[in-house]
Structure formats: structure tokens, C-alpha cells
Design a protein around this motif. Structure first.
Motif, PDB file in Angstrom:
ATOM      1  N   UNK A 133      52.872 -33.613 -26.531  1.00 20.89           N
ATOM      2  CA  UNK A 133      52.669 -35.050 -26.426  1.00 20.89           C
ATOM      3  C   UNK A 133      53.305 -35.811 -27.571  1.00 20.89           C
ATOM      4  N   UNK A 134      53.810 -35.071 -28.557  1.00 20.03           N
ATOM      5  CA  UNK A 134      54.517 -35.711 -29.654  1.00 20.03           C
ATOM      6  C   UNK A 134      53.641 -36.044 -30.840  1.00 20.03           C
ATOM      7  N   UNK A 135      54.310 -36.514 -31.879  1.00 13.47           N
ATOM      8  CA  UNK A 135      53.651 -36.772 -33.160  1.00 13.47           C
ATOM      9  C   UNK A 135      52.632 -37.896 -33.070  1.00 13.47           C
ATOM     10  N   UNK A 136      52.960 -38.970 -32.377  1.00 13.41           N
ATOM     11  CA  UNK A 136      52.039 -40.112 -32.333  1.00 13.41           C
ATOM     12  C   UNK A 136      50.710 -39.727 -31.704  1.00 13.41           C
ATOM     13  N   UNK A 137      50.752 -38.951 -30.642  1.00 13.78           N
ATOM     14  CA  UNK A 137      49.527 -38.492 -29.983  1.00 13.78           C
ATOM     15  C   UNK A 137      48.739 -37.561 -30.909  1.00 13.78           C
ATOM     16  N   UNK A 138      49.440 -36.630 -31.554  1.00 16.08           N
ATOM     17  CA  UNK A 138      48.788 -35.679 -32.463  1.00 16.08           C
ATOM     18  C   UNK A 138      48.148 -36.430 -33.636  1.00 16.08           C
ATOM     19  N   UNK A 139      48.848 -37.397 -34.179  1.00 16.24           N
ATOM     20  CA  UNK A 139      48.333 -38.198 -35.291  1.00 16.24           C
ATOM     21  C   UNK A 139      47.105 -38.990 -34.845  1.00 16.24           C
ATOM     22  N   UNK A 140      47.154 -39.570 -33.677  1.00 13.23           N
ATOM     23  CA  UNK A 140      46.024 -40.336 -33.161  1.00 13.23           C
ATOM     24  C   UNK A 140      44.778 -39.457 -33.048  1.00 13.23           C
ATOM     25  N   UNK A 141      44.946 -38.254 -32.527  1.00 16.63           N
ATOM     26  CA  UNK A 141      43.821 -37.324 -32.397  1.00 16.63           C
ATOM     27  C   UNK A 141      43.347 -36.852 -33.773  1.00 16.63           C
ATOM     28  N   UNK A 142      44.262 -36.666 -34.689  1.00 14.60           N
ATOM     29  CA  UNK A 142      43.897 -36.271 -36.057  1.00 14.60           C
ATOM     30  C   UNK A 142      43.102 -37.380 -36.737  1.00 14.60           C
ATOM     31  N   UNK A 143      43.490 -38.622 -36.497  1.00 13.67           N
ATOM     32  CA  UNK A 143      42.757 -39.754 -37.079  1.00 13.67           C
ATOM     33  C   UNK A 143      41.314 -39.797 -36.594  1.00 13.67           C
ATOM     34  N   UNK A 144      41.082 -39.387 -35.356  1.00 13.06           N
ATOM     35  CA  UNK A 144      39.711 -39.328 -34.844  1.00 13.06           C
ATOM     36  C   UNK A 144      38.879 -38.289 -35.598  1.00 13.06           C
ATOM     37  N   UNK A 145      39.510 -37.204 -36.003  1.00 10.66           N
ATOM     38  CA  UNK A 145      38.818 -36.181 -36.805  1.00 10.66           C
ATOM     39  C   UNK A 145      38.559 -36.699 -38.207  1.00 10.66           C
ATOM     40  N   UNK A 146      39.556 -37.346 -38.790  1.00  8.56           N
ATOM     41  CA  UNK A 146      39.432 -37.821 -40.160  1.00  8.56           C
ATOM     42  C   UNK A 146      38.512 -39.035 -40.287  1.00  8.56           C
ATOM     43  N   UNK A 147      38.448 -39.846 -39.261  1.00  7.46           N
ATOM     44  CA  UNK A 147      37.656 -41.085 -39.299  1.00  7.46           C
ATOM     45  C   UNK A 147      36.756 -41.203 -38.086  1.00  7.46           C
ATOM     46  N   UNK A 148      35.782 -40.305 -37.947  1.00 10.55           N
ATOM     47  CA  UNK A 148      34.898 -40.390 -36.779  1.00 10.55           C
ATOM     48  C   UNK A 148      34.043 -41.657 -36.836  1.00 10.55           C
TER      49      UNK A 148
END
Length: 149
Positions: A133-148
């Protein structure tokens, strides 16, 4: 005309040079100290030789990831097949892999490290595997982990 072309190339090339200038810590102690100092979580990339390169090629090598990682995390790369590290460091890396619940490689774990009275503790925030899905999708999902929320 030549000067304008050079300036254009400079601006177009600059995001790509950021992607190649990622600084991955390979010593966990250095990464912990930097994370504590900068008040940033660790992005711990567990990998080994012969592993699929999808996450590196499609996520880590992008300008989007370079900018995001610089602003949000301390990058840590723990290669569990590295023959050039001491047996003590290898044992530590394997213990971390087990403690964080990493079962398959390659895998990313987000954690916050803290040091009190010389003892390091980790707060595991979550695991993030490679997902197409690319970097933007991966980053978006990572942000959910970092900032629940």
C-alpha cells in the motif's frame, strides 16, 4: 537556462537524498540514550539476511518515510544474522525480539525506552509488519500505534 535547470534538479533531488541519509542505530544502548534524550519512541526493525526487502524498498527508501522518521522516531536496525556483532549483543537482540513478541522477520516494533537508576525498561507500543500500500499508508498506520486516541 542551465542555471534554472540546475536549481530545479537540486530541488527535485533533495527529497531523494533524505531517503538515502537515514541513520539507523545498530547498538541498542545508543538508541535508548538517544530516544530518552530526544523524547522519541524507538522504531526497532528486526531483520536477518535473506529476508524479503519489500518493507525496505517500498517504505524505508521513500522520501515520505525519511521525513516522517526524522520527526517521529529513533531508527534501530537489529540484524539477527549479523556475524560482525558480539555474542553478547546478539543474545541481547534475540532476547528483545522474544520480549517484544516478534515471531516473523522482518518486523517493526515501536517502543518507548526509559532509564531509571541504571535500569532500562520498555513500553511496547505495538508491532507493524510490512503491508502493501506504500509508505503513506504504512506511516498512517504507524501513527495510530504511536498516537492512540
Amino acid at each position: 537556462m542551465t542555471q534554472k535547470l540546475l536549481i530545479l534538479l537540486l530541488f527535485l533531488g533533495s527529497p531523494f537524498t533524505h531517503a538515502q541519509s537515514l541513520v539507523w542505530k545498530t547498538d541498542m544502548n545508543d538508541a535508548i540514550m538517544l530516544g530518552v534524550e530526544q523524547k522519541k519512541p524507538l522504531l526497532i526493525f528486526f531483520t536477518a539476511a535473506g529476508m524479503p526487502q519489500n518493507i525496505q524498498n517500498e517504505i524505508f527508501s521513500t522520501p515520505d518515510f525519511a521525513v516522517w522518521s526524522r520527526d517521529n522516531v529513533i531508527l534501530v536496525r537489529l540484524d539477527l544474522s549479523d556475524q560482525n556483532i558480539s555474542s553478547t549483543t546478539m543474545e541481547q537482540n534475540v532476547r528483545l525480539k522474544t520480549a517484544f513478541g516478534v515471531e516473523e522477520l522482518p518486523q517493526v516494533c515501536f517502543a518507548i525506552a526509559s532509564v531509571k537508576k541504571g535500569k532500562t525498561t520498555f513500553n511496547k507500543l505495538g508491532l507493524m509488519p510490512y503491508k502493501p500500500g506504500g509508505a503513506k499508508s504504512w506511516i498512517s498506520q504507524s501513527n495510530l500505534i504511536l498516537n492512540p486516541e
